[in-house]
Design an enzyme around this catalytic site. Structure first.
Site, PDB file in Angstrom:
ATOM      1  N   ASP A 114      55.711  -7.550 161.997  1.00 29.60           N
ATOM      2  CA  ASP A 114      54.880  -6.427 162.499  1.00 29.60           C
ATOM      3  C   ASP A 114      54.327  -6.400 163.967  1.00 29.60           C
ATOM      4  O   ASP A 114      53.936  -7.711 164.307  1.00 29.60           O
ATOM      5  CB  ASP A 114      53.596  -6.677 161.701  1.00 29.60           C
ATOM      6  CG  ASP A 114      54.039  -6.654 160.265  1.00 29.60           C
ATOM      7  OD1 ASP A 114      55.119  -6.117 159.755  1.00 29.60           O
ATOM      8  OD2 ASP A 114      53.122  -7.212 159.088  1.00 29.60           O
ATOM      9  N   ASP A 126      54.233   0.229 147.536  1.00 25.26           N
ATOM     10  CA  ASP A 126      53.230  -0.369 147.798  1.00 25.26           C
ATOM     11  C   ASP A 126      52.221  -0.458 146.755  1.00 25.26           C
ATOM     12  O   ASP A 126      51.720   0.404 146.260  1.00 25.26           O
ATOM     13  CB  ASP A 126      52.422  -0.049 149.180  1.00 25.26           C
ATOM     14  CG  ASP A 126      53.330   0.045 150.420  1.00 25.26           C
ATOM     15  OD1 ASP A 126      54.531  -0.578 150.178  1.00 25.26           O
ATOM     16  OD2 ASP A 126      52.807   0.333 151.378  1.00 25.26           O
TER      17      ASP A 126
END
Length: 248
Positions: A131, A8
């Site tokens: 998500d 990330d």
């Protein structure tokens, strides 16, 4: 079973967020290319990159870090990237630059025409990141919960030619509380394309549970905080997954 290390990216560094909160980030490395090499050397067969600044800004931001990672390991294994991908030009530049898969998240939900066009233009390269919390899809860096059911949307995207679905349980991401196996399997069973699990991977027990449901269509799992915090030894976990699933 693919164990896919996550890198990330925030401000050019490797970080992990807690439940998608940019204000709750922990830095794990300042050289993303070196981090990518570390995971490849540990046996990774795919990498998962997230442009966190891009996800929140709605446009790519971590260009230099992404380019450095692709230069370092792009010839060794497929790399997938999500975060801030909102137009076809961005996809084309990434794929031309050596990226294997782009992950479209918020834009797939808010602008389905864009996703359709992307699948038509770049077939085989498009993954959708869904998500969800309690079965409902979230968008905009998890800040907005929609009324869309995960399974319904995923089926529609499958019809359009999406390569696979990365399914993240946002109630668990970065919490080391265990993968939501039940919800992941439910989604995989409803589709013919593969599902990649994400959010909450805590340790070897999760890997073993996921291997047991690989035949249901769960192709892999994103490995995030657990491999950075030391709760999971990546090389040992991939070796265990290969052993359980009979891979070489």
């Amino acid at each position: 079973m693919l164990l896919i290390p996550a890198i990330d990216l925030k401000d050019g560094h490797c970080v992990r967020l807690k439940q998608g909160d940019m204000d709750q980030s922990t830095t794990f490395g300042e050289d993303p290319a070196a981090m990518a090499r570390k995971w490849v050397d540990a046996g990774a067969r795919r990498l998962h990159l997230v442009d966190l600044n891009g996800a929140f800004a709605g446009a790519p931001k971590n260009h230099a870090a992404i380019k450095a990672i692709l230069k370092e390991v792009g010839d060794d294994l497929p790399v997938q990237l999500g975060g801030g991908i909102r137009d076809l030009d961005t996809i084309e530049k990434y794929i031309d630059g050596g990226l294997r898969y782009v992950i479209i998240g918020t834009a797939a939900v808010k602008n389905p025409g864009f996703l359709k066009d992307a699948c038509s233009a770049f077939g085989g390269h498009i993954i959708v990141g869904l998500d969800a919390k309690d079965g409902k899809v979230a968008t905009d860096g998890w800040s907005k919960l929609t009324g869309h059911e995960v399974v319904d949307l995923a089926k529609r995207f499958e019809d359009w030619g999406v390569e696979s679905i990365v399914y993240t349980d946002i109630g668990r991401d970065g919490m080391l509380s265990g993968i939501n196996i039940e919800a992941t399997v439910k989604l995989a069973q409803a589709l013919t394309i593969p599902v990649i699990a994400s959010g909450g991977l805590a340790g070897m027990a999760d890997i073993e549970q996921l291997c047991a449901v690989e035949s249901e269509g769960v192709e892999g799992v994103i490995c995030g905080r657990a491999i950075y915090s030391g709760d999971l030894d990546f090389a040992a976990a991939q070796a265990r997954a290969d052993e359980l699933n009979g891979a070489a």
